[in-house]
Design a protein around this motif. Structure first.
Motif, PDB file in Angstrom:
ATOM      1  N   TYR A 106       3.687  31.836 130.793  1.00 23.16           N
ATOM      2  CA  TYR A 106       3.016  30.562 130.592  1.00 23.16           C
ATOM      3  C   TYR A 106       2.812  29.782 131.893  1.00 23.16           C
ATOM      4  O   TYR A 106       2.366  28.645 131.859  1.00 23.16           O
ATOM      5  N   VAL A 107       3.144  30.387 133.038  1.00 19.68           N
ATOM      6  CA  VAL A 107       2.916  29.724 134.318  1.00 19.68           C
ATOM      7  C   VAL A 107       1.421  29.638 134.570  1.00 19.68           C
ATOM      8  O   VAL A 107       0.712  30.651 134.534  1.00 19.68           O
ATOM      9  N   GLN A 108       0.952  28.424 134.833  1.00 17.78           N
ATOM     10  CA  GLN A 108      -0.478  28.239 135.054  1.00 17.78           C
ATOM     11  C   GLN A 108      -0.902  28.797 136.402  1.00 17.78           C
ATOM     12  O   GLN A 108      -1.920  29.492 136.503  1.00 17.78           O
ATOM     13  N   SER A 109      -0.135  28.516 137.443  1.00 19.32           N
ATOM     14  CA  SER A 109      -0.486  28.991 138.772  1.00 19.32           C
ATOM     15  C   SER A 109       0.786  29.166 139.598  1.00 19.32           C
ATOM     16  O   SER A 109       1.663  28.299 139.584  1.00 19.32           O
ATOM     17  N   MET A 110       0.890  30.301 140.272  1.00 14.73           N
ATOM     18  CA  MET A 110       2.017  30.549 141.165  1.00 14.73           C
ATOM     19  C   MET A 110       1.483  31.162 142.460  1.00 14.73           C
ATOM     20  O   MET A 110       0.711  32.124 142.430  1.00 14.73           O
ATOM     21  N   GLN A 125      -1.654  34.859 144.900  1.00 16.20           N
ATOM     22  CA  GLN A 125      -1.493  33.978 143.755  1.00 16.20           C
ATOM     23  C   GLN A 125      -1.625  34.786 142.478  1.00 16.20           C
ATOM     24  O   GLN A 125      -2.242  35.852 142.435  1.00 16.20           O
ATOM     25  N   GLY A 127      -0.970  34.098 137.824  1.00 20.06           N
ATOM     26  CA  GLY A 127      -0.707  33.131 136.766  1.00 20.06           C
ATOM     27  C   GLY A 127      -1.809  33.134 135.733  1.00 20.06           C
ATOM     28  O   GLY A 127      -2.883  33.739 135.923  1.00 20.06           O
ATOM     29  N   PRO A 142       3.449  36.801 136.152  1.00 23.40           N
ATOM     30  CA  PRO A 142       3.130  36.663 137.574  1.00 23.40           C
ATOM     31  C   PRO A 142       3.963  37.635 138.412  1.00 23.40           C
ATOM     32  O   PRO A 142       5.192  37.688 138.283  1.00 23.40           O
ATOM     33  N   VAL A 160       5.107  26.822 142.261  1.00 26.30           N
ATOM     34  CA  VAL A 160       4.790  26.938 140.841  1.00 26.30           C
ATOM     35  C   VAL A 160       4.106  25.656 140.392  1.00 26.30           C
ATOM     36  O   VAL A 160       4.651  24.563 140.550  1.00 26.30           O
ATOM     37  N   SER A 162       2.538  24.124 136.905  1.00 30.57           N
ATOM     38  CA  SER A 162       2.393  24.330 135.458  1.00 30.57           C
ATOM     39  C   SER A 162       2.703  23.034 134.740  1.00 30.57           C
ATOM     40  O   SER A 162       3.538  22.237 135.196  1.00 30.57           O
ATOM     41  N   SER A 247      -8.717  30.797 132.746  1.00 29.22           N
ATOM     42  CA  SER A 247      -7.401  30.385 132.278  1.00 29.22           C
ATOM     43  C   SER A 247      -7.253  30.721 130.798  1.00 29.22           C
ATOM     44  O   SER A 247      -8.034  30.256 129.958  1.00 29.22           O
TER      45      SER A 247
END
Length: 579
Positions: A106-110, A125, A127, A142, A160, A162, A247
């Motif tokens: 559920y991480v939006q962006s890493m 990157q 996510g 990720p 991270v 999110s 997304s």
């Protein structure tokens, strides 16, 4: 200028490394397969989303890394990003090739930054809300490829971003182990999704041929479950959109809302809760409305969206579970099966909520517990639905008074016999009760119904093993004779039927007597099945005209002489039963 910038970067990195006593170095030489590195990582929360790696590494940076010592980091955005930091040490003579996996889809962006000893930075990157690039690698979670040169110590930074609660199990794999784990993880998810798809096709077949609202809602629940697992697990992103910034997280929340809403409404329709318990029906509607509202969380105020999410994903389903349990205690038919079906998904959700608050241990199965719970729920729902369908089919094929198969069942059986399937059939006996109308007129329909039940039971007993009785309406019965034998044997069976049916029946302290007349049509070839019942009825009609307690045979065989043909009148032979 480039040399000066490189020097400043090295100086900042040296200061940051010297001040990072909180981050324990990870020896890549000692990794055999995979290892959880959560306790070796330092964390910083609430960092300005605009901060860059240079800002984090600057000597005057206000970002403070702390090491929790727990194998899994728990936290939330809290107005900013979360940064993680650790050191990777390669003391061997060859380059170390490893993969870092953050097992939280559920991480939006890493973003990952691997800073080498000479200041070079490898970026990547991954996510659910960004395209996988740089050192990021396609995976359900990720993941990043980390290559450390021999005899070097590199510093790994992770940023991270999110909007959700964060649970970050950090695992470092060797390349070979990562390939094995990644393929195995995707295979497990695909297996569970495949199971859900099979239930979805079954639900579609039911909804397509039925007008019941419950079956349509059941199909929606099955389809939403399969799609939810496909997207929430990260498998869809890995297989189809790994190179785009599409997304999948808004779609995950939308599917979760549809899943909960359709499941709640299916339970209400299946158990007819609106008629049985209007208050619970209204509660279920509210839960369904909140769940559908959660599908638009991205457009709702943050606090309201969070409350709606908790109500629809946690509190609401629990309330429904309690309500179904109450219906089960009231002996509502089907409530036990629904209670058993709804429980695995609720227990899986409760387990994850406990995990969020760090009240349950981290286990490998945690990643699959929701798909497993949904699979068990679909399995039990399908069993409950299938049982109801079978009961409906049995009810449509069974006479409710006597328990015998009805005319619809008879027509289906004859159709199968005509195609060469099912039981063998050598003859059909049409039986009509004599004197039954007088019982109805004198003693009432309740007594008549009891007589029919007793007659049906007697026919079942005498037919056991070589014949099958059907009630086709009123006081009329059809018996399929399935035992190979002579016509004399079939006629003797018909005589025994009349004898058993004619025995006195005691109803309300009164002895009642009914008789029976029987017409028989023979089956010599499969073609004879066509129109076999009308021929037996014609023989029965002649038997009734010939007198009570009579057996008549409808004989299609060529007669030996014209005189015999005329004597039998329409090829029917009448044989009264000696009294």
């Amino acid at each position: 200028m480039p040399c000066a910038r490189r020097a400043l970067t090295l100086l900042a990195m040296g200061v940051a490394l010297a001040a990072s006593a909180h981050a324990q170095a990870i020896s890549l030489d000692s990794i055999d397969g995979r290892v959880n590195i959560g306790s070796h990582v330092a964390y910083a929360q609430g960092v300005d989303p605009e901060a860059t790696l240079a800002d984090i590494m600057a000597p005057d940076s206000s970002v403070e890394f702390r090491q929790s010592g727990d194998p899994v980091f728990h936290g939330a955005r809290k107005g900013g990003d979360v940064w993680l930091k650790t050191e990777l040490v390669n003391s061997s003579d060859t380059e170390a090739h490893n993969n870092l996996v953050v097992r939280y889809p559920y991480v939006q962006s890493m973003e990952a930054f691997l800073v080498s000893a000479d200041g070079r930075v490898s970026r990547g990157q991954a996510g659910g809300g960004v395209d996988i690039s740089g050192i990021g690698v396609p995976a359900p979670f990720p993941a990043f490829a980390l290559n450390v040169p021999p005899h070097e110590t590199n510093t790994l930074y992770l940023r991270v971003h999110s909007d959700t609660v964060l649970i970050l199990p950090l695992w470092l794999h060797t390349n070979a182990d990562y390939e094995l784990w990644s393929h195995g993880s995707i295979a497990i998810y695909m297996l569970l999704i495949g199971i859900m798809c099979s239930f979805t096709f079954y639900a579609f077949s039911l909804a397509r041929h039925s007008r019941e609202t419950a079956y349509g809602l059941y199909f929606c629940f099955c389809a939403a479950s399969a799609l939810y697992v496909l997207f929430s697990s990260g498998v869809a992103k890995t297989l189809f959109w790994s190179g785009t910034d599409f997304s999948t997280l808004p779609l995950v929340y939308a599917l979760q809302g549809v899943l909960t809403a359709s499941g709640a409404l299916f339970i209400a329709a299946f158990l007819d809760i609106r008629a049985r318990w209007p208050v619970l029906s209204n509660i279920i509607r509210i839960v369904a409305a909140l769940s559908l509202l959660c599908s638009f969380n991205a457009f709702l105020p943050e606090k309201f969206a969070r409350l709606a999410y908790i109500a629809s994903s946690g509190v609401g389903p629990l309330v429904i579970l309690v309500g179904v349990w109450a219906l089960y205690n009231r002996k509502v038919q089907g409530a036990g099966a629904i209670l058993l079906a709804w429980s695995p998904s609720i227990l899986a959700t409760v387990w994850l909520y406990l995990r969020i608050f760090d009240l349950t241990p981290y286990l490998e199965i945690n990643h699959y517990i929701v798909p497993l719970g949904l699979s068990l729920t679909l399995l039990q729902f399908s069993w409950a639905v299938g049982k109801r369908v079978r009961e409906a089919e049995t009810g449509a094929m069974t006479d409710p008074l006597t328990g015998l198969p009805n005319r619809r069942h008879l027509d289906a059986t004859l159709q199968q016999i005509g195609k060469g399937f099912g039981l063998p059939c050598t003859g059909v006996l049409a039986l009509d009760l004599d004197g039954f109308k007088g019982i109805n007129d004198t003693h009432g329909h309740a007594a008549g119904d009891l007589v029919l039940e007793i007659v049906a039971e007697r026919l079942k007993q005498i037919s056991h093993g070589f014949a099958r009785p059907y009630r086709t309406g009123g006081d009329e019965f059809i018996i399929l004779y399935t035992k190979p034998g002579s016509r004399t044997e079939m006629r003797a069976f018909a005589e025994r039927c009349i004898e058993h049916v004619s025995k006195p029946i005691k109803v309300l302290s009164c002895d009642m007597n009914v008789g029976a007349s029987i017409g028989i049509a023979f089956v010599d070839t499969p073609v004879d099945i066509q129109g076999i019942v009308p021929r037996a009825d014609e023989a029965l009609y002649m038997a009734k005209r010939s007198g009570k307690g009579t057996v008549c045979l409808y004989d299609q065989r060529p007669q030996e002489s014209q005189a015999a043909h005329e004597a039998t009148a329409l090829n029917i032979v009448a044989m009264p039963i000696a009294s």
